[in-house]
Structures are given as structure tokens and as C-alpha cells.
Design a protein around this motif. Structure first.
Motif, mmCIF file in Angstrom:
data_model
loop_
_atom_site.group_PDB
_atom_site.id
_atom_site.type_symbol
_atom_site.label_atom_id
_atom_site.label_comp_id
_atom_site.label_asym_id
_atom_site.label_seq_id
_atom_site.Cartn_x
_atom_site.Cartn_y
_atom_site.Cartn_z
ATOM 1 N N UNK A 104 0.814 -1.207 0.000
ATOM 2 C CA UNK A 104 0.000 0.000 0.000
ATOM 3 C C UNK A 104 0.849 1.259 0.000
ATOM 4 N N UNK A 105 0.184 2.404 0.039
ATOM 5 C CA UNK A 105 0.873 3.694 0.091
ATOM 6 C C UNK A 105 1.302 3.979 1.527
ATOM 7 N N UNK A 106 2.512 4.512 1.678
ATOM 8 C CA UNK A 106 3.083 4.711 3.010
ATOM 9 C C UNK A 106 3.386 6.188 3.240
ATOM 10 N N UNK A 107 2.896 6.767 4.355
ATOM 11 C CA UNK A 107 3.254 8.154 4.649
ATOM 12 C C UNK A 107 4.731 8.245 5.002
ATOM 13 N N UNK A 108 5.391 9.241 4.492
ATOM 14 C CA UNK A 108 6.828 9.397 4.719
ATOM 15 C C UNK A 108 7.105 10.741 5.367
ATOM 16 N N UNK A 109 7.574 10.776 6.643
ATOM 17 C CA UNK A 109 7.718 9.608 7.525
ATOM 18 C C UNK A 109 6.367 9.233 8.134
ATOM 19 N N UNK A 110 6.348 8.095 8.815
ATOM 20 C CA UNK A 110 5.104 7.706 9.484
ATOM 21 C C UNK A 110 4.801 8.729 10.574
ATOM 22 N N UNK A 111 3.557 8.841 10.935
ATOM 23 C CA UNK A 111 3.173 9.815 11.951
ATOM 24 C C UNK A 111 2.178 9.193 12.924
ATOM 25 N N UNK A 112 2.074 9.807 14.077
ATOM 26 C CA UNK A 112 1.127 9.336 15.075
ATOM 27 C C UNK A 112 -0.288 9.520 14.533
ATOM 28 N N UNK A 113 -1.088 8.478 14.634
ATOM 29 C CA UNK A 113 -2.479 8.575 14.208
ATOM 30 C C UNK A 113 -3.243 9.445 15.205
ATOM 31 N N UNK A 114 -3.991 10.396 14.703
ATOM 32 C CA UNK A 114 -4.750 11.292 15.569
ATOM 33 C C UNK A 114 -5.797 10.516 16.358
ATOM 34 N N UNK A 115 -5.797 10.698 17.664
ATOM 35 C CA UNK A 115 -6.772 10.015 18.514
ATOM 36 C C UNK A 115 -8.141 10.674 18.364
ATOM 37 N N UNK A 116 -9.177 9.917 18.634
ATOM 38 C CA UNK A 116 -10.540 10.447 18.595
ATOM 39 C C UNK A 116 -11.438 9.569 19.439
#
Length: 197
Positions: free
Chosen positions: A31-43
Motif C-alpha cells: 500500500x501507500x506509506x506516509x513518509x515519515x510515518x506519523x502518530x495517528x490522531x486520537x478520537x
């Protein structure tokens, strides 16, 4: 057919924007990868059973976030069915793979409607709703676009064109990979297994 063509054009535009924004295809992931990885926003949103769902409580699991709506005629049910198939292929690892559906249409997607929708798939995933402003904030945090489109020739029927990516969060809470619409179940399983290691 016209709606499908519009949706495809919309999806292609979103893919282009994501690539320009710094998303790339990593060698190890399909799949597509965010560069760099980041913390997923909590909700925190409301699940179909009325309880509160908070993303941060899922640490230790791989979580697939899918934004859609229950009246979606094709893309949403197809994607959810494929995610459920992927989990079934994970054997024991499937216990640590969570599928989370987040509505982009809170007006019609009430908890009762979501319960009915989930049961139509035999269970297997959590469906979330909330106030319109809460859901808008979550969409913004993940870069999700959702636009209402009235079907020509009617005054009451409408569809919602929306981003067609599954956002996959790793056990540490990092947004690690995104599955585009049309990605095969085998490719999904490959990426999920990497995240479960």
C-alpha cells in the motif's frame, strides 16, 4: 455509470494529492506509506452499541479505519467485505486486527442504522458515528474528503463522494500504510502481517 465515472475521477484526484503531499510506495509494503510515518490522531466517537470508542485504547492492535456511509451502493460494502476476508486469512493474527467504519453521513447513520449495517455483514467490525462537527474534525485529521452529490433528476436522492482509502494504524499508534480502493485482499494481508510482527 455516470456516478461511477465521477467517483473514479474523484479517487484519482485524491491519489494525486496524496502523492504530491509526500506519500510514496515503500518497498516492503504493497500500500501507500506516509513518509515519515506519523502518530495517528486520537478520537472518541460512538459505536453502534452506544459505547464510546477511542482509538488510543486499541494500542497493541492493528486498526483499519474506513470512512464511508451505510447507503453507499458499491465502494463501502466492497471494501468492508475485503477487510473481513483479509482478517479471516490472518488465522490467530486476526484477533489483533480491528476493522473500524467511520460514517461520513451522521444524519442517516444513527447507532440503530449502524447496528443493522454491521449485522448484515455478520458482525466483524465496529461502526462509529457522532456529531457532525466531531466527524468533520476526524476527517480533517486524516485528510478525508466527503462531498454530497444530488442524483440528477431527483430532489431527495443523493450520494456522497468520499476518499477511498483504508487508513491502517500499527500497534504503536502510528499511521503506517494506506490501502487504495482496488488493492487485492492478498496485498492487504501481506501488509497487515508486516504490522503484526
Amino acid at each position: 455509470m455516470r456516478g461511477a465515472t465521477v467517483f473514479r475521477a474523484f479517487r484519482i484526484g485524491i491519489v494525486y494529492l496524496l502523492l504530491v503531499a509526500g506519500f510514496a510506495v515503500a518497498a516492503q509494503f504493497k500500500g501507500a506509506v506516509p513518509t515519515p510515518s506519523r502518530q495517528a490522531t486520537d478520537f472518541a466517537l460512538t459505536a453502534q452499541d452506544g459505547t464510546e470508542f477511542r482509538l488510543s485504547r486499541e494500542r497493541g492492535n492493528v486498526v483499519a479505519l474506513w470512512f464511508g456511509y451505510t447507503f453507499c451502493p458499491d465502494v463501502c460494502p466492497t471494501t468492508l467485505a475485503e477487510l473481513i476476508q483479509a482478517r479471516q486469512r490472518l488465522d490467530k493474527g486476526g484477533q489483533r486486527f480491528r476493522i473500524v467504519f467511520i460514517t461520513v453521513e451522521p444524519k442517516r447513520d444513527t447507532p440503530a442504522r449502524l447496528r443493522e449495517y454491521v449485522s448484515g455483514f455478520g458482525g466483524g467490525f465496529t461502526a462509529l458515528t457522532g456529531r457532525a462537527d466531531q466527524l468533520a474534525q476526524v476527517r480533517k485529521a486524516y485528510g478525508v474528503v466527503a462531498e454530497k452529490r444530488v442524483v440528477p433528476g431527483t430532489s431527495a436522492t443523493y450520494l456522497i463522494d468520499h476518499s477511498a482509502f483504508v487508513y491502517v494504524v500499527d500497534p504503536a499508534g502510528q499511521l503506517r500504510v494506506m490501502f487504495p480502493f482496488g488493492m487485492s485482499v492478498d496485498e492487504m494481508v501481506h501488509d497487515i502481517k508486516l504490522l503484526l510482527q
